[in-house]
Design a protein around this motif. Structure first.
Motif, mmCIF file in Angstrom:
data_model
loop_
_atom_site.group_PDB
_atom_site.id
_atom_site.type_symbol
_atom_site.label_atom_id
_atom_site.label_comp_id
_atom_site.label_asym_id
_atom_site.label_seq_id
_atom_site.Cartn_x
_atom_site.Cartn_y
_atom_site.Cartn_z
ATOM 1 N N TYR A 160 0.880 -1.171 0.000
ATOM 2 C CA TYR A 160 0.000 0.000 0.000
ATOM 3 C C TYR A 160 0.917 1.221 0.000
ATOM 4 O O TYR A 160 1.430 1.628 1.043
ATOM 5 C CB TYR A 160 -0.917 0.038 1.216
ATOM 6 N N ARG B 258 -3.207 10.725 -2.693
ATOM 7 C CA ARG B 258 -4.590 10.348 -2.985
ATOM 8 C C ARG B 258 -4.916 8.930 -2.495
ATOM 9 O O ARG B 258 -5.806 8.287 -3.022
ATOM 10 C CB ARG B 258 -4.856 10.468 -4.484
ATOM 11 N N GLY B 259 -4.182 8.488 -1.501
ATOM 12 C CA GLY B 259 -4.447 7.158 -0.963
ATOM 13 C C GLY B 259 -5.777 7.112 -0.229
ATOM 14 O O GLY B 259 -6.225 8.107 0.338
ATOM 15 N N ASN B 260 -6.411 5.953 -0.266
ATOM 16 C CA ASN B 260 -7.678 5.752 0.429
ATOM 17 C C ASN B 260 -7.657 4.369 1.070
ATOM 18 O O ASN B 260 -8.025 3.386 0.425
ATOM 19 C CB ASN B 260 -8.852 5.891 -0.547
ATOM 20 N N HIS C 178 -1.467 3.907 -5.781
ATOM 21 C CA HIS C 178 -2.366 5.041 -6.007
ATOM 22 C C HIS C 178 -1.554 6.297 -6.329
ATOM 23 O O HIS C 178 -0.347 6.339 -6.082
ATOM 24 C CB HIS C 178 -3.254 5.277 -4.792
ATOM 25 N N TYR D 121 -2.625 -5.041 -5.286
ATOM 26 C CA TYR D 121 -2.881 -3.616 -5.094
ATOM 27 C C TYR D 121 -2.093 -2.814 -6.119
ATOM 28 O O TYR D 121 -0.885 -2.998 -6.246
ATOM 29 C CB TYR D 121 -2.494 -3.165 -3.683
ATOM 30 N N ASN E 138 2.134 4.796 -2.890
ATOM 31 C CA ASN E 138 1.763 5.529 -4.102
ATOM 32 C C ASN E 138 2.750 5.300 -5.252
ATOM 33 O O ASN E 138 3.806 4.711 -5.076
ATOM 34 C CB ASN E 138 1.563 7.019 -3.786
ATOM 35 N N HIS E 139 2.359 5.789 -6.451
ATOM 36 C CA HIS E 139 3.182 5.621 -7.664
ATOM 37 C C HIS E 139 4.594 6.174 -7.481
ATOM 38 O O HIS E 139 5.560 5.557 -7.937
ATOM 39 C CB HIS E 139 2.545 6.349 -8.860
#
Length: 143
Positions: free
Chosen positions: A86, A125-127, A121, A118, A88-89
């Motif tokens: 989990y 902007r992670g959720n 994200h 996964y 981000n890019h």
């Protein structure tokens, strides 16, 4: 402070619930040499959601926390280990990430990414609410 001990602080008010659910004490610190282990042998382990920092430490063989130390040892003792990231890019673009994934897969870790796990994200902007726990849990061997 150990990363897991830090995470245990977040769960502090719910540790009793977790102990009741599992039937075992929650261990967040290394045991002393010669101390009996309070937990049974794991039949499988799930490392999720794993951050890029923890992924890279584990992939490089740096087991400086209880959580990483346990999975590092267990995967090389034949315990099935599944990991799902989990992050981000931008974090995933770090060259060490690909090396770490390859190192873990070489050891037999089932690393779930892309459509089967996964997808990183966009930054900022992670959720966590949409983390695909169902995929992570489905990947564990059935007892």
């Amino acid at each position: 402070m150990d990363l897991f001990a830090s995470a245990a602080r977040w769960w502090e008010k719910r540790l009793a619930d977790l102990e009741e659910l599992t039937g075992h004490t929650v261990r967040s610190e290394y045991k002393l040499p010669g101390e009996a282990d309070a937990l049974p042998k794991a039949s499988a382990m799930l490392v999720a959601p794993i951050s890029s920092t923890s992924l890279n430490k584990w992939g490089a063989g740096i087991a400086d926390t209880l959580a990483i130390g346990l999975v590092s040892e267990c995967v090389n003792m034949g315990v099935p280990v599944v990991a799902m990231p989990y992050f981000n890019h931008a974090q995933g673009a770090q060259p060490a990430v690909k090396r770490s994934i390859a190192a873990l897969r070489e050891q037999g870790v089932q690393y779930l990414d892309g459509a089967d796990g996964y997808e990183p994200h966009p930054p900022k902007r992670g959720n966590p609410e949409v983390f695909p726990w169902h995929r992570a849990l489905a990947a564990l061997p059935k007892a």
